[in-house]
Scaffold this motif. Structure first.
Motif, PDB file in Angstrom:
ATOM      1  N   GLU A 168       4.260  -1.393  -9.576  1.00  0.00           N
ATOM      2  CA  GLU A 168       3.506  -2.149  -8.581  1.00  0.00           C
ATOM      3  C   GLU A 168       3.255  -1.306  -7.339  1.00  0.00           C
ATOM      4  O   GLU A 168       2.163  -1.340  -6.772  1.00  0.00           O
ATOM      5  CB  GLU A 168       4.254  -3.429  -8.206  1.00  0.00           C
ATOM      6  N   ILE A 169       4.246  -0.551  -6.919  1.00  0.00           N
ATOM      7  CA  ILE A 169       4.081   0.331  -5.761  1.00  0.00           C
ATOM      8  C   ILE A 169       3.079   1.434  -6.082  1.00  0.00           C
ATOM      9  O   ILE A 169       2.253   1.792  -5.240  1.00  0.00           O
ATOM     10  CB  ILE A 169       5.438   0.905  -5.316  1.00  0.00           C
ATOM     11  N   TRP A 173      -1.342  -7.890  -2.989  1.00  0.00           N
ATOM     12  CA  TRP A 173      -2.071  -7.092  -2.006  1.00  0.00           C
ATOM     13  C   TRP A 173      -2.949  -6.055  -2.698  1.00  0.00           C
ATOM     14  O   TRP A 173      -4.075  -5.805  -2.266  1.00  0.00           O
ATOM     15  CB  TRP A 173      -1.117  -6.419  -1.028  1.00  0.00           C
ATOM     16  N   SER A 174      -2.440  -5.457  -3.762  1.00  0.00           N
ATOM     17  CA  SER A 174      -3.247  -4.494  -4.519  1.00  0.00           C
ATOM     18  C   SER A 174      -4.485  -5.176  -5.092  1.00  0.00           C
ATOM     19  O   SER A 174      -5.590  -4.620  -5.047  1.00  0.00           O
ATOM     20  CB  SER A 174      -2.434  -3.889  -5.661  1.00  0.00           C
ATOM     21  N   PHE A 230      -0.343  -0.011  -5.906  1.00  0.00           N
ATOM     22  CA  PHE A 230      -0.691  -0.243  -4.504  1.00  0.00           C
ATOM     23  C   PHE A 230      -1.082   1.064  -3.816  1.00  0.00           C
ATOM     24  O   PHE A 230      -2.093   1.130  -3.104  1.00  0.00           O
ATOM     25  CB  PHE A 230       0.486  -0.901  -3.781  1.00  0.00           C
ATOM     26  N   TYR A 289       8.815  -2.747 -10.429  1.00  0.00           N
ATOM     27  CA  TYR A 289       8.563  -2.623  -8.994  1.00  0.00           C
ATOM     28  C   TYR A 289       7.921  -1.282  -8.682  1.00  0.00           C
ATOM     29  O   TYR A 289       7.011  -1.207  -7.854  1.00  0.00           O
ATOM     30  CB  TYR A 289       9.875  -2.795  -8.228  1.00  0.00           C
ATOM     31  N   LYS A 336       3.903 -10.440  -2.379  1.00  0.00           N
ATOM     32  CA  LYS A 336       4.056  -9.509  -3.500  1.00  0.00           C
ATOM     33  C   LYS A 336       3.094  -8.339  -3.345  1.00  0.00           C
ATOM     34  O   LYS A 336       1.950  -8.505  -2.933  1.00  0.00           O
ATOM     35  CB  LYS A 336       3.782 -10.203  -4.843  1.00  0.00           C
ATOM     36  N   ILE A 337       3.548  -7.169  -3.687  1.00  0.00           N
ATOM     37  CA  ILE A 337       2.728  -5.960  -3.568  1.00  0.00           C
ATOM     38  C   ILE A 337       1.543  -6.025  -4.534  1.00  0.00           C
ATOM     39  O   ILE A 337       0.446  -5.589  -4.200  1.00  0.00           O
ATOM     40  CB  ILE A 337       3.580  -4.703  -3.815  1.00  0.00           C
TER      41      ILE A 337
END
Length: 99
Positions: free
Chosen positions: A9-10, A79-80, A13, A6, A75-76
Motif C-alpha cells: 500500500e505504501i 488516498w492512493s 501510494f 502495508y 487508509k493509505i
C-alpha cells in the motif's frame, strides 16, 4: 496488520505521488516554463506513455485494495485511489480540452 500488505500500500501510494509529480512538472513545462531544450523534450516523450500506463495499473491495484478493505479516509490505499482518480480525470480533461 500484515506487514507485506502495508508495504504494498505504501509502495502504491509513493508511486502515485511520483506519477502526480511527473505530470505536474510536464504541465508546468508545457504551459509556463516552455523549455526548448532537446534533452528535456526527449525525456518527456520517453517517460510519458509508460507513466500513463503505470498510472492506470496503479489505479487498478488501488481499486482492488479498496474492494478488499472498504473505503476509509485514514487508509493509505484510499488516498492512493483518490490521488490516482484525480490524476486520471485531469489527464482525460487535458486531452479533451487542448488549447
Amino acid at each position: 496488520m500484515n506487514n507485506s500488505k502495508y508495504n504494498t500500500e505504501i509502495l502504491i501510494f509513493k508511486l502515485s505521488l511520483v506519477c502526480v509529480l511527473y505530470f505536474g512538472l510536464l504541465f508546468l513545462n508545457s504551459y509556463w516554463i516552455k523549455s526548448d531544450f532537446v534533452l528535456i523534450g526527449v525525456l518527456q516523450e520517453l517517460f510519458s506513455i509508460p507513466t500513463i500506463i503505470g498510472t492506470i495499473v496503479l489505479f487498478v491495484l488501488a481499486s482492488k485494495k479498496i474492494k478488499i478493505k472498504p473505503f476509509q479516509i485514514n487508509k493509505i490505499s484510499s488516498w492512493s485511489f483518490l490521488i490516482l482518480l484525480l490524476l486520471i480525470s485531469f489527464l482525460a480533461i487535458s486531452f479533451i480540452f487542448r488549447s
